[in-house]
Design a protein around this motif. Structure first.
Motif, PDB file in Angstrom:
ATOM      1  N   ALA A  42     -21.827  88.313  25.268  1.00 66.07           N
ATOM      2  CA  ALA A  42     -22.563  87.583  26.307  1.00 66.07           C
ATOM      3  C   ALA A  42     -21.895  86.246  26.612  1.00 66.07           C
ATOM      4  O   ALA A  42     -21.809  85.831  27.770  1.00 66.07           O
ATOM      5  CB  ALA A  42     -24.003  87.359  25.877  1.00 66.07           C
ATOM      6  N   TRP A  47     -28.777  90.348  32.490  1.00 70.21           N
ATOM      7  CA  TRP A  47     -27.912  90.949  31.467  1.00 70.21           C
ATOM      8  C   TRP A  47     -27.387  89.944  30.439  1.00 70.21           C
ATOM      9  O   TRP A  47     -26.458  90.234  29.712  1.00 70.21           O
ATOM     10  CB  TRP A  47     -26.754  91.709  32.140  1.00 70.21           C
ATOM     11  CG  TRP A  47     -27.233  93.027  32.660  1.00 70.21           C
ATOM     12  CD1 TRP A  47     -27.442  94.177  31.957  1.00 70.21           C
ATOM     13  CD2 TRP A  47     -27.640  93.313  34.003  1.00 70.21           C
ATOM     14  NE1 TRP A  47     -27.947  95.153  32.771  1.00 70.21           N
ATOM     15  CE2 TRP A  47     -28.073  94.671  34.031  1.00 70.21           C
ATOM     16  CE3 TRP A  47     -27.675  92.582  35.199  1.00 70.21           C
ATOM     17  CZ2 TRP A  47     -28.531  95.285  35.190  1.00 70.21           C
ATOM     18  CZ3 TRP A  47     -28.138  93.201  36.343  1.00 70.21           C
ATOM     19  CH2 TRP A  47     -28.554  94.532  36.339  1.00 70.21           C
ATOM     20  N   ASN A  48     -27.998  88.746  30.404  1.00 62.97           N
ATOM     21  CA  ASN A  48     -27.666  87.775  29.349  1.00 62.97           C
ATOM     22  C   ASN A  48     -26.186  87.386  29.391  1.00 62.97           C
ATOM     23  O   ASN A  48     -25.505  87.296  28.365  1.00 62.97           O
ATOM     24  CB  ASN A  48     -28.029  88.358  27.969  1.00 62.97           C
ATOM     25  CG  ASN A  48     -27.912  87.336  26.854  1.00 62.97           C
ATOM     26  OD1 ASN A  48     -28.204  86.153  27.046  1.00 62.97           O
ATOM     27  ND2 ASN A  48     -27.488  87.786  25.681  1.00 62.97           N
ATOM     28  N   THR A  63     -23.325  96.710  26.292  1.00 65.40           N
ATOM     29  CA  THR A  63     -24.509  95.916  25.991  1.00 65.40           C
ATOM     30  C   THR A  63     -24.015  94.523  25.637  1.00 65.40           C
ATOM     31  O   THR A  63     -23.019  94.364  24.931  1.00 65.40           O
ATOM     32  CB  THR A  63     -25.318  96.500  24.819  1.00 65.40           C
ATOM     33  OG1 THR A  63     -24.454  96.684  23.687  1.00 65.40           O
ATOM     34  CG2 THR A  63     -25.922  97.846  25.201  1.00 65.40           C
ATOM     35  N   PHE A  64     -24.718  93.518  26.119  1.00 71.01           N
ATOM     36  CA  PHE A  64     -24.216  92.159  26.015  1.00 71.01           C
ATOM     37  C   PHE A  64     -24.926  91.393  24.897  1.00 71.01           C
ATOM     38  O   PHE A  64     -25.872  90.642  25.124  1.00 71.01           O
ATOM     39  CB  PHE A  64     -24.358  91.447  27.360  1.00 71.01           C
ATOM     40  CG  PHE A  64     -23.515  92.085  28.438  1.00 71.01           C
ATOM     41  CD1 PHE A  64     -22.181  91.755  28.581  1.00 71.01           C
ATOM     42  CD2 PHE A  64     -24.066  93.034  29.302  1.00 71.01           C
ATOM     43  CE1 PHE A  64     -21.396  92.350  29.559  1.00 71.01           C
ATOM     44  CE2 PHE A  64     -23.300  93.619  30.292  1.00 71.01           C
ATOM     45  CZ  PHE A  64     -21.959  93.282  30.412  1.00 71.01           C
ATOM     46  N   GLY A  65     -24.450  91.647  23.660  1.00 77.43           N
ATOM     47  CA  GLY A  65     -24.929  90.874  22.521  1.00 77.43           C
ATOM     48  C   GLY A  65     -24.370  89.464  22.564  1.00 77.43           C
ATOM     49  O   GLY A  65     -23.621  89.094  23.475  1.00 77.43           O
ATOM     50  N   ASP A  66     -24.696  88.668  21.551  1.00 77.52           N
ATOM     51  CA  ASP A  66     -24.363  87.236  21.585  1.00 77.52           C
ATOM     52  C   ASP A  66     -22.880  86.964  21.813  1.00 77.52           C
ATOM     53  O   ASP A  66     -22.518  86.148  22.663  1.00 77.52           O
ATOM     54  CB  ASP A  66     -24.822  86.552  20.303  1.00 77.52           C
ATOM     55  CG  ASP A  66     -26.340  86.429  20.238  1.00 77.52           C
ATOM     56  OD1 ASP A  66     -26.976  86.562  21.299  1.00 77.52           O
ATOM     57  OD2 ASP A  66     -26.870  86.202  19.139  1.00 77.52           O
ATOM     58  N   ASP A  67     -21.994  87.633  21.053  1.00 79.78           N
ATOM     59  CA  ASP A  67     -20.563  87.339  21.176  1.00 79.78           C
ATOM     60  C   ASP A  67     -20.032  87.730  22.553  1.00 79.78           C
ATOM     61  O   ASP A  67     -19.327  86.952  23.201  1.00 79.78           O
ATOM     62  CB  ASP A  67     -19.767  88.066  20.086  1.00 79.78           C
ATOM     63  CG  ASP A  67     -20.027  87.478  18.704  1.00 79.78           C
ATOM     64  OD1 ASP A  67     -20.523  86.337  18.636  1.00 79.78           O
ATOM     65  OD2 ASP A  67     -19.737  88.171  17.705  1.00 79.78           O
ATOM     66  N   ARG A 116     -12.880 100.354  22.995  1.00 80.80           N
ATOM     67  CA  ARG A 116     -14.206 100.981  22.899  1.00 80.80           C
ATOM     68  C   ARG A 116     -14.249 102.347  23.594  1.00 80.80           C
ATOM     69  O   ARG A 116     -15.301 102.976  23.691  1.00 80.80           O
ATOM     70  CB  ARG A 116     -15.275 100.045  23.461  1.00 80.80           C
ATOM     71  CG  ARG A 116     -15.210  99.801  24.943  1.00 80.80           C
ATOM     72  CD  ARG A 116     -16.279  98.804  25.408  1.00 80.80           C
ATOM     73  NE  ARG A 116     -16.337  98.725  26.861  1.00 80.80           N
ATOM     74  CZ  ARG A 116     -17.081  99.499  27.633  1.00 80.80           C
ATOM     75  NH1 ARG A 116     -17.851 100.426  27.095  1.00 80.80           N
ATOM     76  NH2 ARG A 116     -17.082  99.370  28.946  1.00 80.80           N
TER      77      ARG A 116
END
Length: 402
Positions: free
Chosen positions: A96, A149-150, A90-94, A242
């Protein structure tokens, strides 16, 4: 230098709408080439292709999206969704900010061009839809993948004809190696099976009227296909931390230019690309057990490519397996290398080498083990994937099992 692995794969092509279906078709040696179902097919001299059949865009996209998405963009989005889902990312801010897209295509939104040329020149319309340019541009699919996907890191499109996908994957690998990104979506997409797309290729007089028979003495030319292959490339330590399932390592890549002829391939250019990929990967020749060939089914490509493989590998060429899956899914031009990479993953992960189907008779100029007609079980720890394009632009990927 950072290592790069594949943690997700997705596809849409004539063999299947996902990776498992496609690889099962490859194992079975199924040929997806058949009669074209497109507008004005009766005006074509070449009426066959490897078409994605039964595809209903309305089953996957709403009306607002369809207005924006050419067929090649739709294929890219569907394949990317499968790849991202498999990766588990999942592409959160960091993340992404350190993720991007490099996509290969040759024609871009060719269906959109075809439709709108008809509207203006054949039907006499003086206006086209305001989204024609955003729909047909070569970077449309890459842009929509980044938005979906940001992905806020480096994103661009590579257009080097039939080598576009391999060039794109090589560039994505290089960005991760250099520390400019942790994750990249990459691969290629193409949808040239429209009237103008096929008619243009007819002019080259390299197209088969029956089927694609690479490396065969009775070959009659190439067959166009369509589709997309998209992969999640990830920095090795990022994936390891991960607990990601690593499908393979993209260990090396080399790109060369023949600098000689716009359409005729050069043995020396292909050789330098294969040798460069081995060198970049730190891979010995005797590690390589399989090569997914460019293998178009034209005499110019098949004989040149076989001569290049024989020269690079010398006496070891006799133990190599080399196959062309274009005999099954057709030549998908800018998307072809990415779709063919699925055969490499199958060889590395499952120990199954996809066959060269439709083969009939030995060509003395192609005297390598081309895995004719039936898939083969073999232990594969390293392989190459070749792509040699018009313009003399070559890109070879070297992969290892993880």
């Amino acid at each position: 230098m950072k290592r790069v692995v594949i943690t997700g794969a997705g596809t849409v092509n004539a063999l299947g709408m996902d990776v498992p279906t496609t690889q099962e078709a490859m194992r079975a040696g199924r040929c997806a080439i058949g009669e074209l179902d497109i507008r004005d097919a009766d005006r074509l001299a070449i009426r066959i292709g490897a078409q994605v059949r039964g595809y209903d865009e309305a089953a996957h996209f709403n009306r607002q999206q369809i207005v924006l998405f050419d067929r090649y963009t739709q294929f890219a989005l569907l394949a990317a969704a499968e790849a991202v889902a498999q990766s588990g990312l999942t592409f959160g801010d960091d993340l992404a900010a350190r993720s991007g897209v490099v996509l290969g295509t040759s024609g871009g939104g060719l269906n959109t061009q075809d439709e709108n040329y008809r509207a203006v020149y054949q039907e006499g319309k003086n206006r086209v839809h305001p989204f024609v340019v955003p729909r047909l541009m070569n970077n449309a699919a890459a842009a929509h993948l980044s938005m979906e996907w940001n992905l806020r890191g480096p994103s661009f499109t590579v257009a080097t004809a039939c080598a576009s996908s391999n060039h794109a994957i090589g560039q994505a690998m290089a960005l991760i190696r250099a520390g400019q990104a942790d994750v990249m979506l990459t691969g290629g997409s193409e949808a040239m099976l429209c009237f103008g797309g096929v008619k243009a290729w007819e002019g080259l007089r390299v197209m088969s009227r029956d089927t694609c028979r690479p490396f065969c003495a009775t070959r009659s030319g190439m067959v166009q296909g369509e589709g997309a292959g998209i992969f999640v490339l990830e920095e090795y330590d990022h994936a390891r931390k991960r607990g990601a399932d690593m499908l393979a390592e993209v260990a090396g890549c080399a790109m060369t230019s023949d600098a000689s002829d716009i359409v005729m391939p050069s043995r020396q250019g292909a050789e330098r690309a294969m040798e460069g990929a081995l060198r970049d990967a730190g891979m010995a020749r005797d590690e390589v057990a399989y090569i997914n060939a460019h293998g178009t089914g034209t005499a110019a490509n098949d004989k040149t490519e076989c001569a290049a493989v024989a020269h690079v590998f010398g006496p070891q060429a006799d133990r190599l397996m080399i196959s062309s899956t274009k005999s099954m899914h057709g030549h998908c031009i800018g998307g072809t290398g990415a779709i063919e990479l699925l055969a490499c993953l199958m060889a590395l992960r499952e120990g199954v080498v996809a066959p060269t189907v439709n083969w009939q008779e030995r060509d003395p100029d192609c005297a390598l083990d081309i895995v004719p007609n039936e898939a083969r079980r073999a232990r594969i720890s390293a392989c190459l994937s070749n792509a040699f394009a018009f313009g003399g632009m070559n890109a070879v990927l070297a992969l290892r099992a993880v």
